[in-house]
Design a protein around this motif. Structure first.
Motif, short mmCIF file in Angstrom:
data_model
loop_
_atom_site.label_atom_id
_atom_site.label_comp_id
_atom_site.label_asym_id
_atom_site.label_seq_id
_atom_site.Cartn_x
_atom_site.Cartn_y
_atom_site.Cartn_z
N ASP A 258 0.88 -1.24 0.02
CA ASP A 258 0.18 0.12 0.04
C ASP A 258 0.77 1.12 0.26
OD1 ASP A 258 -2.41 -1.31 -0.07
OD2 ASP A 258 -2.75 -1.23 2.16
N SER B 140 0.26 5.48 0.29
CA SER B 140 -0.81 6.38 0.56
C SER B 140 -0.30 7.77 0.97
CB SER B 140 -1.67 5.86 1.69
OG SER B 140 -0.96 5.82 3.02
N ASN C 84 -14.00 2.94 -2.69
CA ASN C 84 -12.98 2.21 -3.24
C ASN C 84 -13.40 1.88 -4.77
OD1 ASN C 84 -11.43 0.55 -0.80
ND2 ASN C 84 -13.77 1.18 -0.27
N ASN D 75 -8.03 -0.64 -7.63
CA ASN D 75 -7.04 -0.63 -6.43
C ASN D 75 -6.93 0.91 -5.60
OD1 ASN D 75 -6.62 -2.96 -7.33
ND2 ASN D 75 -4.42 -2.70 -7.81
N PHE D 76 -7.67 1.75 -5.90
CA PHE D 76 -7.53 3.05 -5.29
C PHE D 76 -8.50 3.00 -4.32
CE2 PHE D 76 -5.88 4.29 -9.50
CZ PHE D 76 -4.59 4.86 -9.05
N TYR E 116 -3.10 3.62 -2.98
CA TYR E 116 -3.18 2.71 -4.18
C TYR E 116 -2.54 1.22 -3.78
CZ TYR E 116 -2.49 0.62 -8.96
OH TYR E 116 -2.96 -0.42 -9.80
N ARG E 117 -3.08 0.23 -3.95
CA ARG E 117 -2.60 -1.23 -3.38
C ARG E 117 -2.09 -1.90 -4.67
NH1 ARG E 117 -5.83 -4.44 0.83
NH2 ARG E 117 -4.74 -2.93 1.93
#
Length: 334
Positions: free
Chosen positions: A68, A70, A293, A296-297, A329-330
């Motif tokens: 992650d 951020s 969500n 992936n954001f 973002y993941r």
């Protein structure tokens, strides 16, 4: 009694710290959360192929490997939810990078940067201004685990480096061990969090080199309710809400230790140190995040309101709001 207040005020004007409160409630440093309110650390990863809430929850319970990244904006920097004379002096940016393994092990690096000049009052009454600066850097590692379908917990260690020229964190302990365990009662989720913080301070005080070992303990009860709104703007997006109430109690030995070190013969200093050593209710916190969500954001505006029962200074607010916004973002891995 007035003498005691003068001692207390002079102590803080010299820069010895605000009352400690809360380490990360799911937002890391509980500064805040973290581990004082940073990105949520859990064993979750969401790759949506359905907007059904039950399926979303099922996917979030699966352990995966991810990173992650951020960035958070906050309306005012707090040290464990304690602040200075006003609730708007120190807006900040908080970047974080977190790696989470499918075993539940994780590690993160994060930092707080003040984005406005920071004003503070010195012992002689003069006001100095510090240019925008990195006030805190955090390095943390831990392990998330599940027991059955309705119980989860975390064990973690946090190491923090502070800008000791800033009064707010001048004597902040830099080591924190934390344990957390929660049960999902379906309607609500309720958990207990415990923190152990310590630091061995050395320096010159009253013309003498002193050693001040500091140890404090904190415990909090957290209750939250999580729910979703699916398919808001498209088939693959959703809102996630998790309003939370937190009751926190703890000791303030780091304050008491420095009062006694500065005024070793004062009965009033000993009195305040005695109060600081007691395990007392510190604050009530109401937190309302609303995460959007998509893919992936994750974008999360949040509103937090804190009511203090133990204040650091006579001029600090009894209650105050904090506004935050984070974008994350993941990166998912197999």
């Amino acid at each position: 009694m007035r003498e005691g207040y003068h001692i207390f005020r002079r102590f803080f004007c010299d820069g010895f710290l605000l009352t400690i409160a809360f380490l990360a409630i799911g937002k890391p440093s509980y500064s805040s959360g973290l581990i004082n309110n940073k990105i949520k650390i859990d064993s979750s990863a969401v790759t949506l192929d359905s907007t059904d809430s039950a399926k979303i929850a099922e996917k979030k319970s699966a352990k995966t490997r991810y990173i992650d990244v951020s960035l958070e904006y906050g309306s005012n920097f707090t040290y464990r939810n304690q602040i200075g004379p006003t609730a708007y002096d120190a807006p900040y940016l908080f970047p974080t990078v977190l790696y989470h393994d499918k075993t539940g092990l994780w590690a993160s690096v994060s930092a707080y940067r003040l984005i406005n000049p920071y004003k503070q009052t010195q012992a002689d009454g003069t006001v100095t201004t510090t240019a925008p600066t990195w006030i805190e850097a955090d390095f943390s590692a831990g392990w998330d685990f599940n027991i059955g379908d309705k119980n989860d917990g975390t064990l973690s260690y946090l190491y923090s480096r502070f800008d000791r020229n800033i009064q707010l964190v001048k004597e902040a302990p830099g080591n924190t061990f934390e344990g957390y365990f929660a049960h999902d009662f379906n309607l609500i989720k309720s958990g207990l969090r415990g923190d152990y913080t310590y630091e061995n301070f050395t320096g010159v005080l009253n013309g003498k080199r002193v050693n001040v070992p500091v140890t404090d303990y904190y415990a909090s009860w957290e209750t939250s309710r999580e729910f979703y709104i699916d398919g808001v703007f498209s088939h693959s997006d959703y809102f996630e809400f998790e309003p939370m109430f937190t009751l926190l109690a703890g000791t303030d030995n780091f304050i008491g230790k420095f009062i006694v070190a500065r005024y070793p013969t004062s009965k009033q200093a000993a009195h305040y140190a005695g109060i600081a050593s007691q395990f007392l209710i510190q604050e009530f916190i109401f937190d309302i995040p609303a995460a959007y969500n998509i893919g992936n954001f994750t974008f999360t505006p949040s509103f937090e309101y804190t009511i203090l029962t133990q204040k650091a200074t006579e001029t600090s607010p009894t209650s105050f709001p904090i506004y935050r916004f984070s974008a994350a973002y993941r990166f998912n891995f197999k």
